[in-house]
Design an enzyme around this catalytic site. Structure first.
Site, short mmCIF file in Angstrom:
data_model
loop_
_atom_site.label_atom_id
_atom_site.label_comp_id
_atom_site.label_asym_id
_atom_site.label_seq_id
_atom_site.Cartn_x
_atom_site.Cartn_y
_atom_site.Cartn_z
N TYR A 167 0.83 -1.21 0.00
CA TYR A 167 0.00 0.00 0.00
C TYR A 167 0.87 1.26 0.00
CZ TYR A 167 -3.73 3.15 1.71
OH TYR A 167 -4.64 4.16 1.88
N LYS A 171 0.98 4.06 -2.92
CA LYS A 171 0.54 5.42 -2.63
C LYS A 171 1.63 6.46 -2.87
CE LYS A 171 -3.79 4.88 -1.53
NZ LYS A 171 -4.81 5.35 -2.49
#
Length: 306
Positions: A167, A171
């Site tokens: 993640y 991101k």
């Protein structure tokens, strides 16, 4: 004379809009006059279980108050799916003015335990998904000499969090993607920005409430609803944000932050270059005072939201 709304006449795609932040952005976009493509494949955060209902329900909410919207259940993770989402906007409403890249899943695991599938799935939806939709929209934006892209990043990438290598990488990759789009498409009037939204539901649920002070604190944290993020996204989609591009914002309840971007903070120089021994003896001790700690998001945002 009717009041002009911020997105009157615009067509906007919001991905991952069946619930949470995406839903609130889609609803506010509709309320501000946009025609909205509500995209959601109906999967849970862990990527399991599909239901075509979420997108349709948000479309019904927008239409119930007089707005215009259509549902899309294509996946942003595949280029063909992204092309169909963009084509649906153009075919249904005749144009496309803005995209909110919000779709995402979570597959949290400590790095040394993370599988290739857990890595791949998260990057496909977040990073590849943001690229796929943005790339599909780019020819339309170029042709009409304008458009706005709003990408959801996270403090997990900007600062760091444990058990989120997939993640966090996705991101932070989105930040680089957004900046590159802003640079490459500036001459066509296309803007690209990031928002890092705060949603601490898991943290909130784990806080022990055993005093009036703790009750008051939890109540403040619970105010960090998805609806607090939507106004900034709507602003960035609108013409009043014409001079705003390549930036990284964050929303935490009633606070809006502008994030810094990596720049040199300190340097050392030696005539003739460096040996490994000289780096150890001189360069690193000189630079060490400016090292960044191994922070996580909560180490940086140490105060409760206001």
């Amino acid at each position: 004379m009717a009041e002009t709304r911020m997105l009157d006449g615009k067509v906007v795609i919001v991905t991952g809009a069946g619930g949470g932040i995406g839903r609130d952005i889609a609803l506010m976009a509709g309320a501000q006059g946009a025609k909205v493509v509500v995209n959601d494949i109906g999967a849970s955060l862990d990527g399991k279980g599909h239901d075509d209902g979420p997108a349709a329900r948000v479309v019904a909410e927008i239409r119930a108050v007089g707005g215009e919207a259509v549902a899309s259940i294509d996946s942003v993770a595949e280029p063909d799916g992204a092309q169909r989402i963009v084509a649906q906007a153009a075919d249904t409403f005749g144009r496309l003015d803005g995209v909110v890249n919000n779709a995402g899943i979570l597959r949290d695991a400590f790095f040394h335990k993370m599988s290739e599938d857990e890595w791949d799935k998260v990057l496909k939806v977040h990073l590849y998904g943001s690229f796929n939709i943005s790339r599909a929209a780019a020819p339309l934006f170029k042709e009409q000499q304008g458009g706005s892209l709003v990408h959801m990043t996270s403090t997990s990438g900007l600062i760091g969090n444990r058990a989120q290598a997939n993640y966090s990488a996705a991101k932070l990759g989105i930040v680089g993607l957004s900046k590159s789009i802003a640079l490459d498409m500036e001459r066509f009037g296309v803007r690209s920005n990031c928002i890092a939204p705060f949603a601490w539901s898991r943290m909130i649920s784990s806080i022990k409430v055993d005093s009036p002070e703790q009750e008051a604190r939890v109540a403040r944290l619970q105010q960090m609803t998805p609806a607090k993020v939507a106004p900034l996204a709507i602003y960035l989609l609108g013409d009043k944000a014409a001079g705003v591009s390549g930036q990284i914002f964050s929303v935490r309840n009633n606070e809006i932050f502008l994030f810094s971007q990596p720049r040199p903070v300190r340097s050392v120089q030696r005539d003739g270059g460096w040996t490994p021994e000289e780096i150890a003896d001189h360069a690193m001790p000189a630079l060490a005072a400016s090292f960044h700690r191994l922070d996580v998001s909560a180490d940086v945002f140490t105060w409760d939201p206001v």
